[in-house]
Design an enzyme around this catalytic site. Structure first.
Site, short mmCIF file in Angstrom:
data_model
loop_
_atom_site.label_atom_id
_atom_site.label_comp_id
_atom_site.label_asym_id
_atom_site.label_seq_id
_atom_site.Cartn_x
_atom_site.Cartn_y
_atom_site.Cartn_z
N HIS A 134 57.89 67.60 119.72
CA HIS A 134 58.58 66.61 120.54
C HIS A 134 60.08 66.75 120.31
CE1 HIS A 134 55.14 64.43 122.05
NE2 HIS A 134 54.67 64.20 120.83
N CYS A 176 61.17 68.30 124.64
CA CYS A 176 61.95 67.56 125.62
C CYS A 176 63.38 67.40 125.15
CB CYS A 176 61.35 66.18 125.87
SG CYS A 176 59.92 66.20 126.96
#
Length: 293
Positions: A134, A176
């Site tokens: 992430h 991301c």
């Protein structure tokens, strides 16, 4: 049924076959001074990096799938597919040391990269680090917290890792970099040699010879399919496996951009997240062409 979702905070990860998104200090000072790197005249003036050392090098693959609840991050289903593909890719490219690290904390990520930078890379062509996790702009997540990307890259700067100075340092980051969705735009179809023995001490910028290959541009989600892996890693694997014998790395990464941009579109369960697009972001401080052949 195949569907897409995101790994942003507050958005639950879903099962089955779907695409998901990887969303959610100061660098330490090293006062140790090492001897300056050595480079032959032929190597210095060449437009290609010397990829004929005795060893190809080390490829470190950090694969974070499951996170502590306090991070607010969901499980990254499909990331093991990415890790397997990267292992296969860099083994094919001749990397003798492919080191997988699964579900590592921030402290362990930091330590792994510091230790890798401290190794003697004199007889190696280059260094590769793949981070599957992430993230948000400027940060990636360990299983317990986030860490600045700059802090992970810092140990490999030329003045800190002299045995890699003047050699490619390649970072591939699937994570991301924000929470924006790319709605895309409609485009209508139109018509229509050997090194010299003499060795000379050279000065090169400490920041030189890095490639930072991000899965997405700043501010946006990066999509990942729960059964096929992330769009970016799928494209990196397919393009480089097909062309590594003939094309240089930056040309291949341009084709990766095209493949992600043209061949993928989200199929999420939520209406507002359907038919979204993605474009990787390749930041190059390379000073020469990288040919793996």
């Amino acid at each position: 049924m195949s569907s897409d979702t995101v790994d942003a905070q507050g958005l639950p990860a879903e099962s089955n076959d779907h695409d998901e998104q990887d969303a959610r200090g100061e660098p330490r000072r090293d006062l140790h001074k090492s001897a300056p790197p050595l480079m032959s005249e032929a190597d210095f003036v060449s437009d290609r990096y010397n990829m004929k050392h005795p060893e190809r090098g080390m490829a470190l693959i950090i694969n974070n799938k499951t996170f502590h609840p306090r991070t607010g991050m969901g499980q990254r289903t499909g990331t093991d597919v990415d890790a397997s593909k990267m292992n296969d890719l860099f083994t094919t490219l001749g990397f003798e040391k492919v080191r997988p690290l699964d579900d590592v904390t921030v402290a362990d990520m930091r330590e792994a990269l510091v230790l890798a930078a401290k190794e003697d890379h004199t007889d190696r062509d280059c260094f590769v680090c793949v981070i599957l996790s992430h993230g948000e702009e400027g940060y990636v997540y360990g299983t317990d917290d986030k860490i600045p990307i700059d802090e992970l890259v810092m140990p490999f700067k030329g003045h800190k890792c002299p045995s890699l100075a003047g050699k490619p340092k390649l970072f591939f980051i699937q994570a991301c970099r924000g929470q924006e969705l790319d709605r895309g735009a409609t485009v209508a179809d139109g018509e229509g040699d050997e090194m010299e023995e003499e060795v000379i001490v050279r000065r090169i910028p400490s920041e030189a010879d890095f490639l930072m290959a991000y899965s997405v541009v700043p501010g946006f989600f990066a999509w990942r399919n729960s059964s096929r892996g992330s769009w970016f890693i799928q494209a990196v694997y397919d393009v480089i496996m097909k062309h590594w014998n003939t094309l240089d790395l930056l040309t291949m990464m341009t084709r990766v951009n095209k493949k992600v941009a043209y061949d993928f579109e989200s199929n999420a369960s939520a209406e507002y997240m359907r038919r979204k697009k993605q474009i990787p972001c390749i930041t190059s401080m390379l000073t020469k062409d990288v040919f793996f052949k």
